[in-house]
Design a protein around this motif. Structure first.
Motif, PDB file in Angstrom:
ATOM      1  N   ARG A 208       0.825  -1.204   0.000  1.00  0.00           N
ATOM      2  CA  ARG A 208       0.000   0.000   0.000  1.00  0.00           C
ATOM      3  C   ARG A 208       0.870   1.270   0.000  1.00  0.00           C
ATOM      4  N   GLU A 212       1.024   4.036  -2.755  1.00  0.00           N
ATOM      5  CA  GLU A 212       0.744   5.417  -2.376  1.00  0.00           C
ATOM      6  C   GLU A 212       1.853   6.352  -2.835  1.00  0.00           C
ATOM      7  N   THR A 216       1.093   8.821  -6.148  1.00  0.00           N
ATOM      8  CA  THR A 216       0.850  10.212  -5.754  1.00  0.00           C
ATOM      9  C   THR A 216       2.147  11.016  -5.723  1.00  0.00           C
ATOM     10  N   ARG A 257       0.796  15.351   2.027  1.00  0.00           N
ATOM     11  CA  ARG A 257       0.593  13.906   1.854  1.00  0.00           C
ATOM     12  C   ARG A 257       1.663  13.104   2.576  1.00  0.00           C
ATOM     13  N   LEU A 261       1.144  10.431   5.584  1.00  0.00           N
ATOM     14  CA  LEU A 261       1.698   9.082   5.501  1.00  0.00           C
ATOM     15  C   LEU A 261       2.584   8.786   6.709  1.00  0.00           C
TER      16      LEU A 261
END
Length: 416
Positions: A208, A212, A216, A257, A261
Motif C-alpha cells: 500500500r 501510495e 501520488t 501527503r 503518511l
C-alpha cells in the motif's frame, strides 16, 4: 425356643455370599458319619433344637439313663457341627472380619460341656441353667451376626460410593485435562494463524505504501520535473511566475501527503501532547479523511497514571483501529469518542480508565470474540493489545442500531 434373626433381602444376599464358600468345601471322612450335609448356620440351629428336644424328654423322665445317652449324643453332634463350622472358609471369613466370633464359639462349646457334665451327674436344675445359657449365647451370636452383616453391607456400600466418586473425579480430571489441552492447541493454532496474518498484513502495508508513493508522490514529483523543464522554454516572465506558483502549491500538497503518511506510520508524540490531545488530533484527521463527524468528550480531571507511554500508545492504537473500522464498515454519519474515569468493583478502589467509541451505523448481528473465526486481523489485534494492558474489551451492537466499543483499563499500578 430359638429366636431366628429377621433379615431383609439385602442381608440375606450378603449372608448367601458369605455362606457360598462353605458349600464348596468337602467334608472330611471322619466327620461324614456325624454330618451328612454342608455346615450352615441353620444346621447349627437345627442341632441345638434337637438337643433341646432331647433335654425336654430327659426332664420328663427324671434323668433316665436312656434319655441321658440321647441328650449326650445330641450334644456331641452339636459340638461336632460347631467345631466343623469353626474350621470352614465362611467362619474364617467371619474371623477375619471380627475376632469376637472365636470367643463366642468357644463360649458356646464351654457351656455345652458344662451342660453335658450336668446331664451325666443328673443335675436337672444346673442343666436347665446351662441350657438357657447356651440358648442365650446362640441368640446373642445370631444378633451379632446380623449386626456384622449390616456393617459388612454398609462397608460394601461405602466402598461402592467411594469407588464411584473416585471414578467420577478421574473422569472430571480427564475431561478438564482434555479441555485444557484443546484450549492450548487452539491457542497455538490461533497464534500461528495470527503470526501469518501479521506477516501478510505487513506485506500488504508495504504494498500500500509503495502504491501510495508511486501513484501520488512520485507522479507529482515527475510532473513538477516536467514543469521545471518547461520554464526554460518560456520567454514571458508572467508565464514563468505562474508555473513557479503552481510548482510551489504542488510541493505543499506533496508535503501534506507525506506528513499524513508519516503520521499513519509513526507513533504520536505522547510525551509532549498526552493521550487526550493525541486522540483529539486523531479524531480531526478521521473527520477530514472520512467525512464522518466525530465528537470527543474527555473528562476534565481525567487520570491516566500509571500508564506509561508504551501503554498509552496501545490505547491510541485501540481507538485508531475502532475508528478505522467505523470508516470502513459502519456506513455511519456520526461517531463519538468518550474518555472518563470510574471506580469499578474488583480493582481495589482504584480508578479505571474507560474509553467508549460508538457510531450510528448499521451495526452487526454478532459481537466479535478473540476466538471467533469471523474476527479479522484488526479485531484480534485489539484483543492482543488489551491483554497487554490487563484490561477488558467488549462490543455492544445490534443490526441497524450502530455499535459501541467499550475499553476498560485498570489503573491499579499492577498493569504488566
Amino acid at each position: 425356643m430359638i429366636l431366628y434373626p429377621q433379615v431383609n433381602r439385602h442381608k440375606a444376599l450378603v449372608m448367601l455370599m458369605l455362606l457360598i464358600p462353605s458349600w464348596l468345601w468337602a467334608l472330611s471322612p471322619a466327620e461324614e458319619a456325624v454330618i451328612d450335609d454342608p455346615v450352615t448356620a441353620y444346621a447349627i440351629l437345627e442341632k441345638w433344637i434337637d438337643a433341646e428336644a432331647e433335654l425336654a424328654v430327659w426332664y420328663n423322665t427324671d434323668g433316665s439313663a436312656e434319655a441321658s445317652d440321647a441328650v449326650l449324643a445330641t450334644l456331641d453332634d452339636f459340638g461336632a457341627v460347631l467345631n466343623h463350622f469353626a474350621g470352614e472358609a465362611r467362619y474364617q471369613a467371619y474371623f477375619m472380619t471380627s475376632f469376637s466370633h472365636e470367643s463366642i464359639v468357644n463360649n458356646i462349646l464351654d457351656l455345652c460341656e458344662s451342660l453335658a457334665a450336668a446331664v451325666r451327674l443328673g443335675q436337672s436344675g444346673n442343666a436347665r441353667e446351662q441350657a438357657l445359657a447356651v440358648r442365650g449365647a446362640i441368640v446373642a451370636w445370631q444378633r451379632y451376626d446380623e449386626e456384622l452383616l449390616n456393617r459388612i453391607q454398609l462397608g460394601y456400600f461405602y466402598h461402592l460410593i467411594g469407588f464411584s466418586a473416585f471414578i467420577m473425579i478421574m473422569v472430571f480430571v480427564l475431561w478438564r485435562m482434555s479441555r485444557v489441552l484443546w484450549h492450548s492447541r487452539e491457542k497455538e493454532r490461533q497464534s500461528a494463524a495470527f503470526s501469518r496474518e501479521i506477516v501478510l498484513a505487513q506485506e500488504r502495508e508495504r504494498s500500500r505504501i509503495s502504491r501510495e508513493l508511486h501513484d501520488t508522490i512520485v507522479q507529482d514529483l515527475r510532473y513538477q520535473g516536467l514543469r521545471l523543464a518547461g520554464i526554460s522554454r518560456k520567454s514571458d516572465a508572467e508565464d514563468t511566475q505562474k508555473i513557479c506558483r503552481e510548482i510551489i502549491a504542488d510541493q505543499k500538497n506533496i508535503i501534506a501527503r507525506l506528513k499524513d503518511l508519516c503520521y499513519g506510520l509513526l507513533p504520536p508524540d505522547l510525551h509532549q501532547l498526552g493521550l487526550p490531545d493525541v486522540l483529539r488530533r486523531l479524531v480531526t484527521e478521521f473527520n477530514k479523511q472520512t467525512g464522518i463527524e466525530c465528537r470527543v468528550s474527555v473528562q476534565e480531571d481525567l487520570i491516566i497514571q500509571p500508564l506509561t507511554e508504551e501503554m498509552q500508545l496501545q490505547c491510541f492504537r485501540l481507538v485508531q483501529e475502532s475508528l478505522t473500522n467505523i470508516g470502513k464498515h459502519a456506513h455511519a454519519s456520526e461517531a463519538v469518542l468518550v474518555l472518563r474515569n470510574a471506580f469499578l468493583a474488583g480493582h481495589d478502589d482504584k480508578p479505571t480508565l474507560l474509553i467508549y467509541v460508538s457510531d450510528d451505523g448499521r451495526g452487526f448481528e454478532k459481537a466479535p470474540s478473540p476466538l471467533g473465526s469471523e474476527s479479522g486481523l484488526g479485531i484480534r489485534g485489539m484483543y492482543e493489545r488489551i491483554a497487554i494492558l490487563g484490561g477488558s474489551l467488549s462490543f455492544i451492537t445490534a443490526p441497524g442500531e450502530g455499535a459501541m466499543v467499550r475499553i476498560e483499563i485498570p489503573l491499579s499500578g499492577s498493569i504488566p
